[in-house]
Each structure stands twice: as structure tokens, then as C-alpha cells.
Design an enzyme around this catalytic site. Structure first.
Site, PDB file in Angstrom:
ATOM      1  CE  LYS A  13      -4.813  25.891 -10.923  1.00 30.90           C
ATOM      2  NZ  LYS A  13      -4.124  24.995 -11.874  1.00 30.90           N
ATOM      3  NE  ARG A  88      -7.497  20.947  -8.645  1.00 33.10           N
ATOM      4  CZ  ARG A  88      -6.376  20.239  -8.668  1.00 33.10           C
ATOM      5  NH1 ARG A  88      -6.416  18.972  -9.023  1.00 33.10           N
ATOM      6  NH2 ARG A  88      -5.225  20.788  -8.365  1.00 33.10           N
ATOM      7  NE  ARG A 123       6.505  20.688 -11.612  1.00 39.27           N
ATOM      8  CZ  ARG A 123       5.258  21.077 -11.371  1.00 39.27           C
ATOM      9  NH1 ARG A 123       5.007  22.332 -11.026  1.00 39.27           N
ATOM     10  NH2 ARG A 123       4.258  20.217 -11.503  1.00 39.27           N
ATOM     11  NE  ARG A 156       5.296  17.173  -8.113  1.00 40.43           N
ATOM     12  CZ  ARG A 156       4.643  18.296  -7.865  1.00 40.43           C
ATOM     13  NH1 ARG A 156       5.007  19.083  -6.872  1.00 40.43           N
ATOM     14  NH2 ARG A 156       3.624  18.656  -8.612  1.00 40.43           N
ATOM     15  NE  ARG A 167      -1.796  16.718 -12.697  1.00 46.97           N
ATOM     16  CZ  ARG A 167      -0.905  17.544 -12.147  1.00 46.97           C
ATOM     17  NH1 ARG A 167       0.390  17.395 -12.402  1.00 46.97           N
ATOM     18  NH2 ARG A 167      -1.311  18.511 -11.358  1.00 46.97           N
TER      19      ARG A 167
END
Length: 211
Positions: A13, A88, A123, A156, A167
Site C-alpha cells: 500500500k 481499517r 525485512r 522489527r 496481523r
């Protein structure tokens, strides 16, 4: 134009919202960036939000809506904007409408869950300058070390595989109903995320009528 980008965490996004914003010459309003700034500065809102984000849960509506309201009142949003990460939930969508905001188009970027888990768990973020890398798609010259400042690369908390899967479950339960909500309004366009970001951008631009 006033546009919303939907999609699960890691669907791209932010990347495609930024590209569309540049083409349309409007700002991108990212609740993720607003929240991360609040967390970095250790504001009262940031401290509250951090516990939810680290657990992979959604930040409560009253916190997010307040931040968005302030941002959309800024001068650079008067000629349009792109919302990335908000709303959301259907409740947030209705709160946005209650603020008098009329959305022109909603772009939903769809990417399979397992692809997202691979993307996000790989990541790495520089502990110094914040530059982002990936163990597959964007590797540093030296493993675990930032090319720019030489600081250690870290994972992270919200990029851990188990957190990513949680999530995605949260997204499916609380956010996916937005697709039906906006589809009924006739303003939803779903784009299938491609392997190459440029290919996805072409589909996004086509859905928005950008040449």
C-alpha cells in the site's frame, strides 16, 4: 481526488500510494508514519499505540481518528489526498464520513498471505538511519550491516513471522469487511499484486485513470 488504499500489511500500500500521490500531486496521509513518529517522540499517544502495534493488533479508533482529523485539516490536503492505512474498519470508515470527507476511489491491493509473510519476515531495518532492506529482494552489501551508516540491521517486532500471521488474521477479521462496504458504494477497485512493483503500479494507475 480523495483516495483510500486498502490491503493487508505488507501488500505494498505504502509504495503504490506514494507513486499515485506523486502522479496526482497530492499528499499521502499514512497513519503508520504518523503513529511511528509519535512512538519515536514518545508522545502520550505514541506510548499507548506502541503496545498495540508490537502485539500486531489494531490501534484503538479514538487514537487514530484524532490523528487523521488533524492531518486532513492541513493546507496541503485541501486539493485531495491519498489515505494509506486508514480506515481499517467499517466503524472508522463511518467516522471518516462523519468528518464530511467524501472518498472518490478505493484501491484494494490483494496479495496472498504466504507471499506477505515472506516479504515481511525478511525485512531488516537499520537501527541507526532507519533504511529498509530485505534478505531476498534488497540485500545489503554486508549481511546485517547498513550500506549507508554502518549500523546493525534489526528485525522489527511487528515483522516476526508469528506476529505477521497474527496481523493478517486481524486484518481479515476487522479490515476485509471494508471491501464489501466500499464495493456497495461502487467505488472499489481490486488490483492483484504482482511480483514486480512496477507491474502492480501500472494496474493501480489504470484503476485510477492515471496515464
Amino acid at each position: 481526488m480523495k483516495i483510500i488504499f486498502l490491503g493487508a500489511p505488507g501488500a505494498g500500500k505504502g509504495t503504490h500510494a506514494a507513486r499515485a500521490a506523486e502522479a496526482l500531486i497530492v499528499p499521502t496521509v499514512s497513519t503508520g508514519e504518523i503513529l511511528r513518529a509519535a512512538i519515536r517522540d514518545e508522545t502520550p499517544v505514541g506510548v499507548k499505540a506502541k503496545s498495540f502495534i508490537d502485539a500486531g493488533s489494531l490501534v484503538p479508533d479514538e487514537i487514530v481518528i484524532g490523528l487523521v482529523r488533524e492531518r486532513l485539516a492541513a493546507e496541503d490536503c485541501k486539493n485531495g489526498f491519498i489515505l494509506d492505512g486508514f480506515p481499517r474498519t467499517v466503524a472508522q470508515a463511518k467516522a471518516l464520513e462523519a468528518l464530511g470527507v467524501k472518498i472518490d476511489r478505493v484501491v484494494n491491493i490483494h496479495v496472498p498471505d504466504e507471499v506477505i509473510v515472506c516479504r515481511m519476515s525478511g525485512r531488516r531495518v537499520c537501527s541507526g538511519c532507519g533504511k529498509t532492506y530485505h534478505t531476498v529482494y534488497n540485500r545489503p552489501k554486508v549481511d546485517g550491516v547498513c550500506d549507508d551508516c554502518g549500523k546493525e540491521l534489526i528485525v522489527r517486532g511487528d515483522d516476526m513471522p508469528e506476529t505477521v500471521r497474527h496481523r493478517l488474521e486481524v486484518y481479515e477479521t476487522q479490515t476485509a469487511p471494508l471491501k464489501e462496504y466500499y464495493e456497495k458504494k461502487g467505488i472499489l477497485a481490486t488490483v492483484e499484486g504482482q511480483e514486480q512493483p512496477d507491474d502492480t503500479s501500472k494496474l493501480v494507475f489504470a484503476s485510477l485513470g492515471i496515464k
